[in-house]
Each structure stands twice: as C-alpha cells, then as structure tokens.
Design an enzyme around this catalytic site. Structure first.
Site, PDB file in Angstrom:
ATOM      1  N   GLN A 179     -15.552  13.152  21.642  1.00  0.00           N
ATOM      2  CA  GLN A 179     -16.704  14.159  20.973  1.00  0.00           C
ATOM      3  C   GLN A 179     -16.424  15.363  20.423  1.00  0.00           C
ATOM      4  OE1 GLN A 179     -19.505  12.678  20.935  1.00  0.00           O
ATOM      5  NE2 GLN A 179     -19.488  10.749  22.172  1.00  0.00           N
TER       6      GLN A 179
ATOM      7  N   THR B  11      -0.208  -5.216  14.468  1.00  0.00           N
ATOM      8  CA  THR B  11      -0.442  -4.978  13.040  1.00  0.00           C
ATOM      9  C   THR B  11      -1.766  -3.859  12.731  1.00  0.00           C
ATOM     10  OG1 THR B  11       0.291  -6.946  12.360  1.00  0.00           O
ATOM     11  CG2 THR B  11      -1.052  -5.945  10.701  1.00  0.00           C
TER      12      THR B  11
ATOM     13  N   GLY C 196     -10.941   5.061  20.517  1.00  0.00           N
ATOM     14  CA  GLY C 196     -10.723   6.299  21.777  1.00  0.00           C
ATOM     15  C   GLY C 196     -10.291   5.529  22.896  1.00  0.00           C
ATOM     16  N   THR C 197     -11.121   4.356  23.346  1.00  0.00           N
ATOM     17  CA  THR C 197     -10.965   4.044  24.930  1.00  0.00           C
ATOM     18  C   THR C 197      -9.413   3.577  24.962  1.00  0.00           C
ATOM     19  OG1 THR C 197     -13.332   3.463  25.214  1.00  0.00           O
ATOM     20  CG2 THR C 197     -11.405   1.968  26.337  1.00  0.00           C
TER      21      THR C 197
ATOM     22  N   SER D 222     -11.121   9.190  18.063  1.00  0.00           N
ATOM     23  CA  SER D 222     -11.595   8.167  17.478  1.00  0.00           C
ATOM     24  C   SER D 222     -12.376   8.254  16.060  1.00  0.00           C
ATOM     25  CB  SER D 222     -12.798   7.896  18.542  1.00  0.00           C
ATOM     26  OG  SER D 222     -13.197   6.512  17.910  1.00  0.00           O
TER      27      SER D 222
ATOM     28  N   CYS E  77     -32.402   2.614  33.969  1.00  0.00           N
ATOM     29  CA  CYS E  77     -33.018   1.504  33.647  1.00  0.00           C
ATOM     30  C   CYS E  77     -32.624   0.998  32.004  1.00  0.00           C
ATOM     31  CB  CYS E  77     -34.507   1.571  33.326  1.00  0.00           C
ATOM     32  SG  CYS E  77     -35.254   1.809  35.078  1.00  0.00           S
TER      33      CYS E  77
ATOM     34  N   ASN F 148     -19.483  13.766  26.590  1.00  0.00           N
ATOM     35  CA  ASN F 148     -20.200  12.883  25.691  1.00  0.00           C
ATOM     36  C   ASN F 148     -21.893  13.013  26.046  1.00  0.00           C
ATOM     37  OD1 ASN F 148     -19.066  11.810  27.928  1.00  0.00           O
ATOM     38  ND2 ASN F 148     -20.180   9.856  27.165  1.00  0.00           N
TER      39      ASN F 148
END
Lengths: 149, 389
Positions: free
Chosen positions: B179, B237, B71-72, B199, B325, B151
């Site tokens: 998404q 390919t 997807g990126t 994706s 974090c 997302n």
C-alpha cells in the site's frame, strides 16, 4: 453482476413497512449490533386475531433490511397462528433466494416476528401452541437456518 | 449517472501509458526471456529494464528486485523462505495484529508447523509501540515483519526505527509495502529493511505481478521451485507484459510522486472535512498525521457498512467496508478491532481511497450522496443517537 437478485434489491432499495407503530400490540427485537444486525418488528392485531399492520426498524446489511421488508409484508393480513407458522425458508423463497452467508438474515426476521407475537401473547393473555416453551431471549443457536432449495 | 471509484487501495486502473508499453509483449514480442534467440533476448532485456524502473522507485539495486506473481506471493516468500532457511537458528517471528492476511495467514500456517509468532498491538492512532517490539525479541527470533502502510486505515508505521531495532539484534526485517508503493517515498537504504514486498496493480500497473526486494547478501530459501528465472531465486516463466507494465507504472510513480501525493491529500482532506462537518455521529479511524495520502477510514454510527456500500453502488460510487457482513468470512475487520473500535461500530465503517483519476467534483458528489445514504439508513435503523447503542 450483482450481490443480490432483483427482488432482494427492490426490498432493500424500496423497503416496505419501515418505522414504528404508535400503539403496537406486540414488539419483538432480535439480534444485536455487535453481531452486525438487529431487527425490531412491531405488530397490530385486531379482535379476530388478524395482523392488520406491521412495521420494522433494522440495523443491518442489505439482506437484513430486505428480509425485514419481506417478512413484514408476508404477515400483514395473516392470522397470528399463520404468522407463527412462517419459516425463514419461506421468507428466502419469497425473496427469490439469498446468498448462503446471508441466510441468517432471514432467520433474524423470522425470530423478530415470533418475538413480537410472543410479546403480544404475553400482554393480551393469549395462548398459541407454537409458542409453548418459546424463549424469546434464546441465543442465535439456529442462526443459519434452513437454506432455500 | 456519475461513476466515482474511491477504492484505489483495492486496485487501480492501468494507465494508458502503461498499457501501451505492455501491448507489444502480448503479440509481436512474445518470446520467452529464457530463450536465446532475438525475441527471447528482447523479452529478457524488457524485464531487466522493468527491474531498473522498480528498483529506482525504492532506491534499490536492480539485482535486488525479484518479480513475483503478486504482493501476496512476495509476502509468502519472505516469511516461508526465511522460516525454512533459519529454522535451525530459531522458531520465533514477530509481526503485528494489523498485517494483511497474506502475512497473518502465512504466520498462522507456520504456527501449525512449530513456530511461535508474536503479534504486536497498535495504539489508538494505529501505530506500533517500538518498546513492545524490542521486548518481544528473544534469542529464537528470526524474522520481524511490519507493514509500511496499513491497507485499511492507511497509517504509516515507524519502519526505519523498527528495522534499526531488528538490525541491532541481527534479525531479518521484512516490510509489506504494497500500500505504500507510489503513495509515500520509499528508500530501502534509508529504511534499512532486508526485504520489502510490492505489487503493480496498486500503482496503476497490471494485476498479476509483484516483487520482493531482497537486500544483497540476504539469504532466504526459494518459494517457487523450477527453472532458473530471476537469478535462480524465483522459478516460473516471467509474466513479461505484466512486468513491463510494472516497470512503466513504477517509472511514472517516481516521476509524479509529489504531484500524486499532493493531489490525493487535497481530495482526501476535502472529503474528510465535508463528512465530519455535514454528517453527525461519524469519526475517522487512525491518525491523520502519519497516513497514506489518499486513505480515509470513517465510521458512520448506527448503520451497517454493506448497506452503505450497496446504496453508494446504486449511485455509481465504489468504496469498501470493514463490516463483517460484506466479507465471506463474516469476520469484522481485524485492523479496526486492534485499533479498539467497538465491534458494533466496525460494522459501520467505510474505507475511501482517492487516486489520480479522482476529481474535486467526484468528492463533492460522494459527500452529497453519503449524506443522503446515511440519513436514509439511519431512518431504517433500529439504533440511533437518541437511543444510543
């Protein structure tokens, strides 16, 4: 595979010294919720300048809680001077290492202890060489601290 | 111990039907689709079948589907391909503050290269303002890219209306539908978009395969350069087993869409009701009205998300968090920031996404576990509801 090693996980899952003391001789707070972690450490000190008890309360991630648990465990039974000499690196070593991005959690514990001792010194008219010129409100300029080797 | 996976927006398990379809293409049907002998042609045929299956899921023509590595890559292609093609026409792009990093970091790269980017805000529900979009358009605007489903908070953006504005001003419109695919009905014709990214691994297909829908007649530059694959528009390919898996996953997604949506919603809503009723000082982020059926994003005040995640993991539960974090960058969620959630509360935010394998028993186990985990961390925390932040 795990995010943290067994010692860190044990200190996170079964943290020692959680809570607040009834009549603390010193209270130190460091960090802020905005930054994602804030620690409070309280100490009891006897007439011989020995830290007889320490408790913590921490808003933060797993390694912040584990660092608080380990740091408080390390200072109980120590002379105030010895506790002041504690470095974040020693906390990390005792925890068996922290991921690089989590080093600042150990700095937080280190600073919270220093702030608790500072508070104790202020209230009890004590002077410690290590606290000369110490500013408990200093910014987290050294937040990344020293990495364990 | 029970294992409950509630992170379907991160990725999904490959369904057995999908895997079985893929397997022969690793071994006996290994031909390169560009080769002219039988096993090559057989691979080519398999890819084209998959193209039809993916096209059907979004009501596109098969010839408008171009397979990519993820997807990126589809997002990167849409942005850089448009920017390069239309550079002479203009250097302005409009997107939103809440896009996936595939979009935001692509735009940031273009900004370093002389492009100007406008990042639209979202309101307290998580939705863009169409008026702000129209006002942001200049005579230099060459691309508008707005995600279909967010997302993190699962909000469904008004893409049909936004694309209509783009069309009125003759500007290309792209949407990141990674998404959205398989979770909301998608009809590219009805939406009126020029490009759309999807994706496979979000719809029970394999990782390592995505696609970009490019409406017939839309010209953008290539992103991958090399051989003549994908009608000369995307070299390299083909990932034949991956593409075959994507096709099968798309076919199942289309066949079971209503069932999937109903199932997801029922479980998600039950989780939401239990959390809000049984755990104090919690709130849901983003509107419940226009939302991904399986997404729930909750802030638990006075505690930190990575700690929640770790304790839930000990109980066999997989979720994700917007906490700084937990991220390598130590940056709190940009989506929740844009939504106006105070930073200290972003740290205590957890995203739950349910999917086809989730059961009602799983949800009750998660709700029970959460109650314990949240209470435990609040006992440790230096902030609480009595003291306040």
């Amino acid at each position: 595979m795990a995010l943290y090693n067994d010692i860190v996980m044990d200190n996170f899952l079964n943290p020692k010294n959680v809570g607040e003391l009834e009549n603390p001789d010193g209270t130190g707070v460091y960090g802020s919720p905005v930054c994602g972690d804030m620690m409070q450490i309280q100490i009891k000190v006897d007439d011989n300048d020995v830290i007889t008890d320490a408790k913590f309360k921490t808003f933060g991630c797993g390694s912040a809680i584990a660092s608080s648990s380990m740091a408080t465990t390390m200072i109980i039974g120590k002379k105030v001077e010895e506790a002041l000499a504690l470095t974040n690196k020693q906390i990390i070593d005792e925890l068996g290492g922290l991921p690089p991005v989590k080093i600042h959690c150990s700095v937080l514990a280190d600073k919270a202890i220093k702030n608790a001792i500072y508070d104790y010194a202020q209230k009890h008219g004590k002077h410690y060489e290590a606290l000369e010129g110490y500013d408990p409100n200093a910014d987290e300029d050294d937040e990344h601290g020293e990495e364990a080797e | 111990m029970r294992n409950v996976y509630l992170d379907y927006s991160a990725t999904t398990p490959v369904k057995d039907e999908v895997l079985q379809e893929m397997l022969p293409y690793f071994t006996e049907k290994y031909g390169n689709p560009s080769s002219l002998y039988d096993i090559g042609l057989e691979s080519k045929e398999a890819i084209n079948r998959a193209r039809e299956q993916v096209a059907a899921l979004i009501n596109a023509k098969p010839s408008e589907i171009y397979f990519t590595g993820c997807g990126t890559e589809a997002d990167n292609w849409a942005v850089f391909g448009t920017a390069e093609k239309l550079r002479a026409k203009g250097n302005h792009i409009i997107t939103t503050r809440v896009e996936h990093h595939a979009m935001l970091h692509s735009c940031a790269a273009l900004e370093k290269d002389g492009f100007a980017v406008t990042y639209l805000d979202i309101d307290k529900d998580g939705l863009i303002d169409l008026k702000q979009l129209e006002e942001a358009i200049t005579d230099k605007t060459i691309l508008i890219s707005i995600m279909l489903v967010n997302n993190e908070i699962g909000t469904i953006e008004p893409i049909k209306e936004a694309a209509a504005i783009a069309r009125k001003h003759q500007i290309l419109f792209h949407t990141d539908a990674v998404q959205a695919l398989g979770n909301v009905p998608i009809d590219v014709k009805e939406l009126g978009v020029d490009m759309l990214s999807v994706s496979a691994h979000k719809i029970y297909g394999p990782k390592g395969v995505g696609a970009l829908y490019i409406r017939k007649g839309v010209q953008i530059n290539n992103y991958m350069h090399g051989g003549a694959q994908e009608n000369r528009r995307r070299a390299g390919t083909e990932n034949v087993p991956g593409i075959v898996g994507f096709g099968k996953a798309a076919e199942i997604a289309l066949r079971d869409l209503d069932k999937h949506i109903e199932h997801s919603k029922k479980l998600r809503d039950h989780l939401r009701e239990r959390i809000l009723a049984e755990i104090p000082d919690t709130f849901v982020n983003g509107t419940m009205e226009h939302r991904h059926p399986g997404n729930l994003n909750v802030t638990f005040e006075y505690i930190e998300g990575e700690a929640i995640l770790l304790l839930l993991n000990q109980l066999g539960i997989c979720v994700s968090t917007g906490s700084a974090c937990s991220s390598a960058s130590l940056e709190p969620s940009h989506v929740l920031s844009a939504l106006g959630v105070p930073v200290e509360m972003i740290h205590g935010t957890v995203r739950f996404t349910v999917g086809d394998m989730t059961t009602m028993e799983d949800i009750d186990y998660v709700a029970d576990s959460l109650k314990m985990v949240v209470q435990r961390l609040r006992e440790i925390s230096s902030v609480n509801s009595a003291k306040g932040w």
